[in-house]
Design a protein around this motif. Sequence first.
Motif, PDB file in Angstrom:
ATOM      1  N   GLY A 159      40.075  34.616  50.708  1.00 39.75           N
ATOM      2  CA  GLY A 159      40.532  35.907  50.234  1.00 39.75           C
ATOM      3  C   GLY A 159      41.858  36.275  50.868  1.00 39.75           C
ATOM      4  O   GLY A 159      42.633  35.388  51.255  1.00 39.75           O
ATOM      5  N   TYR A 160      42.097  37.575  51.003  1.00 42.01           N
ATOM      6  CA  TYR A 160      43.376  38.052  51.527  1.00 42.01           C
ATOM      7  C   TYR A 160      43.125  39.186  52.527  1.00 42.01           C
ATOM      8  O   TYR A 160      42.222  39.999  52.347  1.00 42.01           O
ATOM      9  N   LEU A 161      43.935  39.213  53.574  1.00 41.48           N
ATOM     10  CA  LEU A 161      43.900  40.273  54.566  1.00 41.48           C
ATOM     11  C   LEU A 161      45.078  41.214  54.354  1.00 41.48           C
ATOM     12  O   LEU A 161      46.170  40.772  53.981  1.00 41.48           O
ATOM     13  N   PHE A 162      44.872  42.501  54.590  1.00 40.97           N
ATOM     14  CA  PHE A 162      45.966  43.465  54.541  1.00 40.97           C
ATOM     15  C   PHE A 162      45.652  44.587  55.517  1.00 40.97           C
ATOM     16  O   PHE A 162      44.551  44.664  56.077  1.00 40.97           O
ATOM     17  N   THR A 163      46.630  45.455  55.753  1.00 37.13           N
ATOM     18  CA  THR A 163      46.503  46.504  56.763  1.00 37.13           C
ATOM     19  C   THR A 163      46.660  47.881  56.132  1.00 37.13           C
ATOM     20  O   THR A 163      47.560  48.102  55.315  1.00 37.13           O
ATOM     21  N   GLN A 188      53.893  47.430  47.935  1.00 40.32           N
ATOM     22  CA  GLN A 188      54.407  47.330  49.300  1.00 40.32           C
ATOM     23  C   GLN A 188      53.419  46.691  50.264  1.00 40.32           C
ATOM     24  O   GLN A 188      53.757  46.415  51.403  1.00 40.32           O
ATOM     25  N   ILE A 189      52.205  46.437  49.832  1.00 38.04           N
ATOM     26  CA  ILE A 189      51.163  45.930  50.719  1.00 38.04           C
ATOM     27  C   ILE A 189      51.338  44.431  50.917  1.00 38.04           C
ATOM     28  O   ILE A 189      51.457  43.668  49.957  1.00 38.04           O
ATOM     29  N   GLN A 190      51.333  44.010  52.173  1.00 41.55           N
ATOM     30  CA  GLN A 190      51.456  42.593  52.514  1.00 41.55           C
ATOM     31  C   GLN A 190      50.070  41.963  52.526  1.00 41.55           C
ATOM     32  O   GLN A 190      49.206  42.339  53.306  1.00 41.55           O
ATOM     33  N   LEU A 191      49.861  40.986  51.631  1.00 41.99           N
ATOM     34  CA  LEU A 191      48.589  40.271  51.562  1.00 41.99           C
ATOM     35  C   LEU A 191      48.751  38.891  52.189  1.00 41.99           C
ATOM     36  O   LEU A 191      49.657  38.144  51.815  1.00 41.99           O
ATOM     37  N   ASP A 192      47.884  38.572  53.142  1.00 43.25           N
ATOM     38  CA  ASP A 192      47.920  37.267  53.812  1.00 43.25           C
ATOM     39  C   ASP A 192      46.639  36.513  53.489  1.00 43.25           C
ATOM     40  O   ASP A 192      45.527  36.987  53.797  1.00 43.25           O
ATOM     41  N   ALA A 193      46.788  35.341  52.885  1.00 43.63           N
ATOM     42  CA  ALA A 193      45.626  34.558  52.490  1.00 43.63           C
ATOM     43  C   ALA A 193      44.874  34.036  53.712  1.00 43.63           C
ATOM     44  O   ALA A 193      45.470  33.722  54.738  1.00 43.63           O
ATOM     45  N   TYR A 194      43.541  33.978  53.604  1.00 42.91           N
ATOM     46  CA  TYR A 194      42.723  33.366  54.652  1.00 42.91           C
ATOM     47  C   TYR A 194      41.758  32.361  54.019  1.00 42.91           C
ATOM     48  O   TYR A 194      41.492  32.399  52.815  1.00 42.91           O
ATOM     49  N   GLY A 195      41.238  31.475  54.854  1.00 44.03           N
ATOM     50  CA  GLY A 195      40.335  30.436  54.380  1.00 44.03           C
ATOM     51  C   GLY A 195      38.960  30.548  55.003  1.00 44.03           C
ATOM     52  O   GLY A 195      38.644  31.516  55.710  1.00 44.03           O
ATOM     53  N   MET A 206      41.897  44.966  56.707  1.00 43.30           N
ATOM     54  CA  MET A 206      40.976  44.935  55.572  1.00 43.30           C
ATOM     55  C   MET A 206      40.990  43.545  54.937  1.00 43.30           C
ATOM     56  O   MET A 206      41.966  42.791  55.076  1.00 43.30           O
ATOM     57  N   ALA A 207      39.918  43.213  54.246  1.00 41.90           N
ATOM     58  CA  ALA A 207      39.840  41.957  53.510  1.00 41.90           C
ATOM     59  C   ALA A 207      39.513  42.250  52.051  1.00 41.90           C
ATOM     60  O   ALA A 207      38.685  43.112  51.753  1.00 41.90           O
ATOM     61  N   VAL A 208      40.195  41.558  51.144  1.00 45.41           N
ATOM     62  CA  VAL A 208      39.887  41.647  49.719  1.00 45.41           C
ATOM     63  C   VAL A 208      39.602  40.234  49.227  1.00 45.41           C
ATOM     64  O   VAL A 208      40.333  39.293  49.539  1.00 45.41           O
ATOM     65  N   TYR A 209      38.528  40.080  48.471  1.00 46.34           N
ATOM     66  CA  TYR A 209      38.064  38.747  48.088  1.00 46.34           C
ATOM     67  C   TYR A 209      37.204  38.862  46.827  1.00 46.34           C
ATOM     68  O   TYR A 209      36.725  39.939  46.469  1.00 46.34           O
ATOM     69  N   ARG A 210      37.016  37.722  46.179  1.00 47.79           N
ATOM     70  CA  ARG A 210      36.152  37.682  45.000  1.00 47.79           C
ATOM     71  C   ARG A 210      34.690  37.653  45.437  1.00 47.79           C
ATOM     72  O   ARG A 210      34.318  36.980  46.367  1.00 47.79           O
ATOM     73  N   THR A 211      33.865  38.405  44.715  1.00 45.64           N
ATOM     74  CA  THR A 211      32.435  38.398  45.003  1.00 45.64           C
ATOM     75  C   THR A 211      31.692  38.634  43.696  1.00 45.64           C
ATOM     76  O   THR A 211      32.277  38.612  42.618  1.00 45.64           O
ATOM     77  N   ARG A 212      30.395  38.848  43.810  1.00 48.39           N
ATOM     78  CA  ARG A 212      29.607  39.168  42.625  1.00 48.39           C
ATOM     79  C   ARG A 212      28.896  40.485  42.856  1.00 48.39           C
ATOM     80  O   ARG A 212      28.214  40.665  43.860  1.00 48.39           O
ATOM     81  N   ALA A 213      29.071  41.397  41.949  1.00 50.51           N
ATOM     82  CA  ALA A 213      28.415  42.696  42.029  1.00 50.51           C
ATOM     83  C   ALA A 213      27.946  43.070  40.634  1.00 50.51           C
ATOM     84  O   ALA A 213      28.700  42.949  39.662  1.00 50.51           O
ATOM     85  N   SER A 214      26.715  43.520  40.545  1.00 49.12           N
ATOM     86  CA  SER A 214      26.134  43.878  39.248  1.00 49.12           C
ATOM     87  C   SER A 214      26.254  42.728  38.257  1.00 49.12           C
ATOM     88  O   SER A 214      26.545  42.917  37.074  1.00 49.12           O
ATOM     89  N   ALA A 215      26.044  41.510  38.755  1.00 53.70           N
ATOM     90  CA  ALA A 215      26.040  40.292  37.940  1.00 53.70           C
ATOM     91  C   ALA A 215      27.396  39.979  37.322  1.00 53.70           C
ATOM     92  O   ALA A 215      27.510  39.148  36.439  1.00 53.70           O
TER      93      ALA A 215
END
Length: 261
Positions: free
Chosen positions: A28-32, A7-14, A52-61
């Motif tokens: 990434g993507y913004l959601f509420t 049900q979560i609406q994801l809106d892409a951002y640049g 909120m923002a969800v995006y690709r990153t690097r964690a623990s290599a």
Amino acid sequence: MSVTTDQIQLDAYGPERFAEHQPFGRVGYLFTVPGDFPTDVPPSLNVTDWEMAVYRTRASAAECWEVRDVNGHRKVWAEADTRREAVGLAFNEIARIRRERAAETAERRVNILSLAPVAVETPPEDTDESNSLATDPVTAAFSAMFEDAYMQAKQTRRAALAAGAAYAAHLIRPHLPTAAALTVDVTNGGLRAVLDSDRKTLWYAPASPVGLDDATVEEVEGLMRDALEFGADEKSLEQAGWQNPGAYDDTYDLELPQAQR
């Protein structure tokens, strides 16, 4: 409100959405997260919706998906291999924290406000409920009234601090267009420095040869004193986006809102 990841609406951002120095992915993507989530938290503890923002990153290599809040203190709420899992974990963590806050509020009502529950006398035939407890209606009404006022005061304080940051940016940027943060002595509202997005000093007190005129400095310092009038405790400031770099106990960095294009 009950929310599922479907049900979560994801809106892409640049790349233009966040400044480069901010800790978000360039795309990434913004959601509420609704302010009334989860539904088992009392309505008096509802907050404003969180972006909120969800995006690709690097964690623990290892590359993964990360979730941060956009308008708060930019905390990492979840990391996972998939976007869907990261968003779901973030909702779970937010629900956990909000439920803990609700439990702490209930405990404060009893222990701090001395609103101890009173025993309810029941007829002899209702033996199964002879040990039940309840709060009398008048006490409950006063408790709810105080809690609502308490939460509104906290939200109003955060709003005042945010408005102060926007006003300060409006006063400073005609002189220093790349200003991105202020260093402020929270004990007296004193303006110590103005920084750009790379944390380079554009102006400093008390004797920077360029940048701000005395009248602007005085106006900004008066504004900071007004914004901090209701207290400058560490927790409240950090929740409003102020950061203590650790060099001086009473000196905080205040992020300014992005300049309007």
